[in-house]
Design a protein around this motif. Structure first.
Motif, short mmCIF file in Angstrom:
data_model
loop_
_atom_site.label_atom_id
_atom_site.label_comp_id
_atom_site.label_asym_id
_atom_site.label_seq_id
_atom_site.Cartn_x
_atom_site.Cartn_y
_atom_site.Cartn_z
N THR A 257 -8.45 -4.45 -1.10
CA THR A 257 -8.82 -4.74 -2.49
C THR A 257 -8.12 -6.02 -2.94
OG1 THR A 257 -9.12 -2.39 -3.02
CG2 THR A 257 -8.74 -3.90 -4.86
N PRO A 258 -8.85 -6.96 -3.54
CA PRO A 258 -8.19 -8.18 -4.02
C PRO A 258 -7.00 -7.86 -4.92
CG PRO A 258 -10.57 -8.41 -4.16
CD PRO A 258 -10.31 -6.98 -3.78
N GLY A 259 -5.87 -8.49 -4.63
CA GLY A 259 -4.66 -8.25 -5.39
C GLY A 259 -3.85 -7.07 -4.90
N GLY A 260 -4.33 -6.40 -3.87
CA GLY A 260 -3.61 -5.23 -3.38
C GLY A 260 -2.49 -5.54 -2.41
N MET A 261 -2.58 -6.66 -1.72
CA MET A 261 -1.56 -7.02 -0.73
C MET A 261 -0.58 -8.03 -1.36
SD MET A 261 -2.19 -5.27 2.01
CE MET A 261 -1.70 -6.01 3.57
N LEU A 262 0.69 -7.70 -1.28
CA LEU A 262 1.73 -8.51 -1.90
C LEU A 262 2.52 -9.29 -0.85
CD1 LEU A 262 3.17 -5.93 -4.46
CD2 LEU A 262 1.29 -7.57 -4.79
N MET A 263 2.96 -10.47 -1.25
CA MET A 263 3.86 -11.27 -0.41
C MET A 263 5.25 -11.26 -1.04
SD MET A 263 2.40 -12.52 2.31
CE MET A 263 3.58 -13.79 2.76
N TRP B 206 1.91 -7.00 2.29
CA TRP B 206 2.14 -5.56 2.37
C TRP B 206 1.43 -4.86 1.22
CZ3 TRP B 206 4.32 -3.82 6.63
CH2 TRP B 206 4.67 -2.46 6.70
N PRO B 207 0.86 -3.68 1.48
CA PRO B 207 0.17 -2.97 0.39
C PRO B 207 1.11 -2.66 -0.78
CG PRO B 207 -0.36 -2.00 2.53
CD PRO B 207 0.76 -2.95 2.76
N ASP B 208 0.65 -2.94 -1.99
CA ASP B 208 1.42 -2.69 -3.20
C ASP B 208 1.71 -1.20 -3.32
OD1 ASP B 208 2.46 -2.39 -5.73
OD2 ASP B 208 0.80 -3.37 -6.77
N PRO B 209 2.99 -0.78 -3.25
CA PRO B 209 3.30 0.65 -3.27
C PRO B 209 2.90 1.34 -4.56
CG PRO B 209 5.31 -0.68 -3.45
CD PRO B 209 4.21 -1.61 -3.12
N VAL B 210 2.90 0.63 -5.68
CA VAL B 210 2.49 1.23 -6.95
C VAL B 210 1.01 1.59 -6.91
CG1 VAL B 210 2.24 0.83 -9.43
CG2 VAL B 210 4.28 0.01 -8.22
N ALA C 21 -5.91 6.69 3.38
CA ALA C 21 -7.05 6.17 2.62
C ALA C 21 -6.57 5.25 1.51
CB ALA C 21 -7.87 7.33 2.05
N ALA C 22 -5.48 5.65 0.84
CA ALA C 22 -4.94 4.81 -0.24
C ALA C 22 -4.44 3.48 0.31
CB ALA C 22 -3.81 5.55 -0.94
N LEU C 23 -3.77 3.50 1.45
CA LEU C 23 -3.28 2.27 2.07
C LEU C 23 -4.45 1.36 2.45
CD1 LEU C 23 -0.45 3.77 4.28
CD2 LEU C 23 -0.12 1.98 2.57
N ILE C 24 -5.49 1.94 3.06
CA ILE C 24 -6.66 1.15 3.44
C ILE C 24 -7.33 0.56 2.21
CG2 ILE C 24 -8.98 1.28 4.44
CD1 ILE C 24 -7.90 3.44 6.36
N ASP C 25 -7.46 1.36 1.16
CA ASP C 25 -8.09 0.90 -0.07
C ASP C 25 -7.33 -0.29 -0.66
OD1 ASP C 25 -9.40 0.62 -2.49
OD2 ASP C 25 -9.31 2.74 -3.02
N ALA D 118 -14.30 4.47 5.22
CA ALA D 118 -13.13 3.98 5.97
C ALA D 118 -13.54 2.97 7.03
CB ALA D 118 -12.40 5.15 6.61
N GLN D 119 -14.64 3.23 7.73
CA GLN D 119 -15.11 2.28 8.75
C GLN D 119 -15.47 0.94 8.12
OE1 GLN D 119 -18.25 4.78 10.22
NE2 GLN D 119 -17.05 5.49 11.99
N ASP D 120 -16.13 1.00 6.98
CA ASP D 120 -16.50 -0.24 6.29
C ASP D 120 -15.26 -1.02 5.87
OD1 ASP D 120 -18.52 -1.95 4.80
OD2 ASP D 120 -17.25 -1.31 3.14
N ARG D 121 -14.27 -0.34 5.31
CA ARG D 121 -13.05 -1.00 4.85
C ARG D 121 -12.22 -1.51 6.02
NH1 ARG D 121 -11.24 -0.87 -0.46
NH2 ARG D 121 -12.99 -0.45 -1.83
N LEU D 122 -12.13 -0.75 7.09
CA LEU D 122 -11.36 -1.20 8.27
C LEU D 122 -12.01 -2.42 8.90
CD1 LEU D 122 -10.48 2.26 9.82
CD2 LEU D 122 -8.85 0.62 8.88
N GLY D 123 -13.35 -2.47 8.89
CA GLY D 123 -14.04 -3.67 9.37
C GLY D 123 -13.77 -4.86 8.48
N ARG D 124 -13.70 -4.62 7.18
CA ARG D 124 -13.37 -5.67 6.22
C ARG D 124 -11.93 -6.15 6.41
NH1 ARG D 124 -14.32 -4.05 0.08
NH2 ARG D 124 -16.07 -3.03 1.12
#
Length: 280
Positions: free
Chosen positions: A262-268, A185-189, A254-258, A208-214
């Motif tokens: 981004t490495p380290g942005g998604m938390l378990m 899940w995206p890190d809320p901070v 945009a912040a959620l997509i970013d 946004a298209q580039d990031r969504l493809g990633r």
């Protein structure tokens, strides 16, 4: 040459061959390669848009569609319809993170749910009973452990076919799967910090298209706000911001997509400790 003798020898040879019959190969299992993994790389969640009886009929008879599992709403029960070693027909034309035709590499779970209806006030999606969601979580956890499915590969039908499909829809509580330790899940901070930045300087549609493809969607960077981009944004919002899934690239999206790309942005979240009633 004695023709009778030749004929007799030929018949004897033929009878001998018939008596032997087809040969079964002798296969030895002395060695096992370390270079392997499960064929089931993904878990794909769906809703049926039908009641229990119609869902069961469509998925088990001549409807040309199936799933490995069907999760009933009342009572909340899990039914296996296709063996996991066989391919079920649930994904259709599909793509995720470079993988196509996910029927061949996924386990499909259909969840009995009415889907949506269009009303004068807009599209309304049906909720999922909590007990049903609890069964879905148990099933996903069991499959994930047995096949070692990566958390980012537990996805919805809409993810692999944005626009064409919406399921499991904005009412499906993906956040509960995160809290159960199943998906990232995206890190809320980080999201809050980057939202402020995107409020000051709006994100570019090409970015946004580039990031969504990633992230995983089958989307190319055209720089134009086309329907596929809007559908991908709406699908992304249904999962991470279901209160507003209009497909508009606002600052929060945009912040959620970013953060999600981004490495380290998604938390378990830590998986809950197993509970049991057995004596120590």
């Amino acid at each position: 040459m004695n023709h009778k003798l030749f004929l007799g020898a030929a018949c004897a040879l033929l009878l001998s061959a018939c008596a032997t019959g087809p040969q079964t190969p002798v296969i030895r299992h002395d060695y096992v390669s370390q270079n392997q993994d499960s064929r089931s790389l993904f878990i794909v969640l769906h809703y049926t848009v039908l009641d229990w009886e119609k869902s069961l009929k469509v998925l088990t008879t001549g409807g040309q569609v199936s799933a490995h599992y069907l999760v009933r709403e009342e009572p909340a029960e899990i039914y296996q319809l296709v063996d996991e070693n066989r391919r079920s027909w649930h994904a259709g034309a599909s793509y995720w993170a470079g993988n196509q035709n996910l029927n061949s590499s996924s386990i499909g779970i259909e969840i009995v749910n009415a889907g949506w209806v269009d009303t004068p006030g807009g599209r309304v999606y049906a909720p999922f009973p909590q007990k049903q969601i609890e069964e879905v979580i148990k099933l996903v956890r069991d499959i994930q452990k047995r096949h070692n499915v990566k958390p980012e590969r537990i996805i919805g039908h809409a993810d692999i076919a944005p626009g064409r499909k919406q399921d499991p829809g904005p009412m499906f509580p993906w956040k509960q799967l995160h809290e159960a330790g199943l998906i990232p899940w995206p890190d809320p901070v980080q999201v809050a910090a980057r939202k402020t930045a995107y409020e000051a300087v709006p994100a570019d549609i090409g970015w946004a298209q580039d990031r969504l493809g990633r992230y995983g969607f089958n989307i190319a960077r055209s720089g134009q706000p086309d329907k596929l981009t809007s559908d991908a944004i709406a699908t992304f919002q249904m999962k991470y911001r279901p209160a507003d899934y209009g497909g508009v690239l606002d600052a929060e999206t945009a912040a959620l997509i970013d953060v999600a790309t981004t490495p380290g942005g998604m938390l378990m979240a830590p998986a809950p400790a197993p509970t049991g009633t057995g004596k120590p």
